[in-house]
Design an enzyme around this catalytic site. Structure first.
Site, PDB file in Angstrom:
ATOM      1  N   LYS A 241       0.951  -1.257   0.072  1.00 23.31           N
ATOM      2  CA  LYS A 241      -0.160   0.018  -0.075  1.00 23.31           C
ATOM      3  C   LYS A 241       0.793   1.202  -0.164  1.00 23.31           C
ATOM      4  O   LYS A 241       1.854   1.428   0.722  1.00 23.31           O
ATOM      5  CB  LYS A 241      -0.781  -0.006   1.199  1.00 23.31           C
ATOM      6  CG  LYS A 241      -2.383  -0.020   0.960  1.00 23.31           C
ATOM      7  CD  LYS A 241      -3.064  -0.055   2.439  1.00 23.31           C
ATOM      8  CE  LYS A 241      -4.406   0.361   2.302  1.00 23.31           C
ATOM      9  NZ  LYS A 241      -5.140   0.182   3.838  1.00 23.31           N
TER      10      LYS A 241
HETATM   11  C1  E4P Z   1      -8.484   1.143   3.440  1.00 23.54           C
HETATM   12  O1  E4P Z   1      -7.803   0.427   3.007  1.00 23.54           O
HETATM   13  C2  E4P Z   1      -8.101   1.893   4.706  1.00 23.54           C
HETATM   14  O2  E4P Z   1      -7.635   0.901   5.632  1.00 23.54           O
HETATM   15  C3  E4P Z   1      -9.538   2.280   5.169  1.00 23.54           C
HETATM   16  O3  E4P Z   1     -10.650   1.615   4.428  1.00 23.54           O
HETATM   17  C4  E4P Z   1      -9.643   3.441   5.980  1.00 23.54           C
HETATM   18  O4  E4P Z   1     -11.048   3.345   6.599  1.00 23.54           O
HETATM   19  P1  E4P Z   1     -11.375   4.635   7.578  1.00 23.54           P
HETATM   20  O5  E4P Z   1     -11.825   5.625   7.017  1.00 23.54           O
HETATM   21  O6  E4P Z   1     -12.603   3.986   8.090  1.00 23.54           O
HETATM   22  O7  E4P Z   1     -10.472   4.637   8.712  1.00 23.54           O
END
Ligand code: E4P
Length: 220
Positions: free
Chosen positions: A83
């Site tokens: 990522k």
């Molecule tokens: C995506 O891969 C992120 O980990 C995640 O969806 C972020 O979500 P949040 O806005 O609930 O922290």
């Protein structure tokens, strides 16, 4: 549509995997911090449970260190997807990763142009954070629709992952908007199977079946 779980909690991952609908896992530094565990140990446990893309996020901000982290994670297990945030140094790294065959999940996407850049750089996945856009008064689902249209216009193969999902409605709408993947917290996965009419209907079927069973006893 593929379903990923958005968590660093191994118990939740095991439970979601046992439901038979789990295709992958996304983690991020905040989710991992909540678990209070050593990350590599946790990552090894996750890849042992789920045979699908597992996102591990880099934390460096400069190209060289991002690449170092990306190569490290990619070497650790074939299912690990790196990522990388969509910042200028990240974009350069996404291109290099694509050239080296390292799969990238481009994260923290909040605009169609960022999604376009990620696809041009060869990202495997793009993660628009729809819930966080809604949180600040925007329309997260509209971003998913825009990205779908742009990718279809040019035949980009980058998969659209609807991230930052907050509710079952987000899942339905993301599916309608053509997202390839939805990643969601375990609580949302559990909510997907809930409907009060299913519970009421089942209770009625079971109580009616008791009457049938009583008649059978009389007849035998
Ligand atoms: C995506 O891969 C992120 O980990 C995640 O969806 C972020 O979500 P949040 O806005 O609930 O922290």
């Amino acid at each position: 549509m593929k379903f990923f779980i958005d968590t660093g909690n191994i118990k939740e991952i095991r439970e979601a995997a046992a439901m038979g609908i789990l295709d992958g896992v996304t983690t991020n530094p905040s989710l991992v911090a909540k678990e209070g565990r050593e990350f590599l140990e946790l990552l090894d446990e996750i890849v042992a449970v789920v045979d699908g893309p597992i996102s591990a996020e880099v934390t460096a901000l400069d190209y060289d260190t991002i690449m170092k982290e990306a190569r490290f994670y990619a070497r650790r297990h074939k299912n690990i997807v790196v990522k990388i945030p969509i910042i200028p140094e990240g974009l350069k790294a996404i291109r290099t990763c694509a050239d080296e065959g390292i799969r990238v999940n481009t994260t923290l996407c909040f605009s169609a142009n960022k999604a376009l850049l990620a696809a041009k750089a060869g990202s495997y996945i793009i993660s628009p954070f729809l819930g966080r856009i809604d949180d600040v008064g925007g329309d997260g689902m509209d971003l998913i629709r825009q990205i779908r249209e742009i990718y279809d216009n040019y035949g980009f193969k980058t998969e659209i992952l609807a991230a930052s999902i907050r509710s079952p409605l987000h899942v339905t709408e993301a599916a309608l908007a053509g997202a390839d993947i939805a990643t969601m917290p375990f609580s949302v996965i559990q909510q997907l199977i809930k409907h009060p009419l299913t519970d009421v209907g089942l209770a009625k079927f079971l109580s009616d079946w008791e009457k049938v069973k009583r008649l059978q006893k009389v007849g035998t």
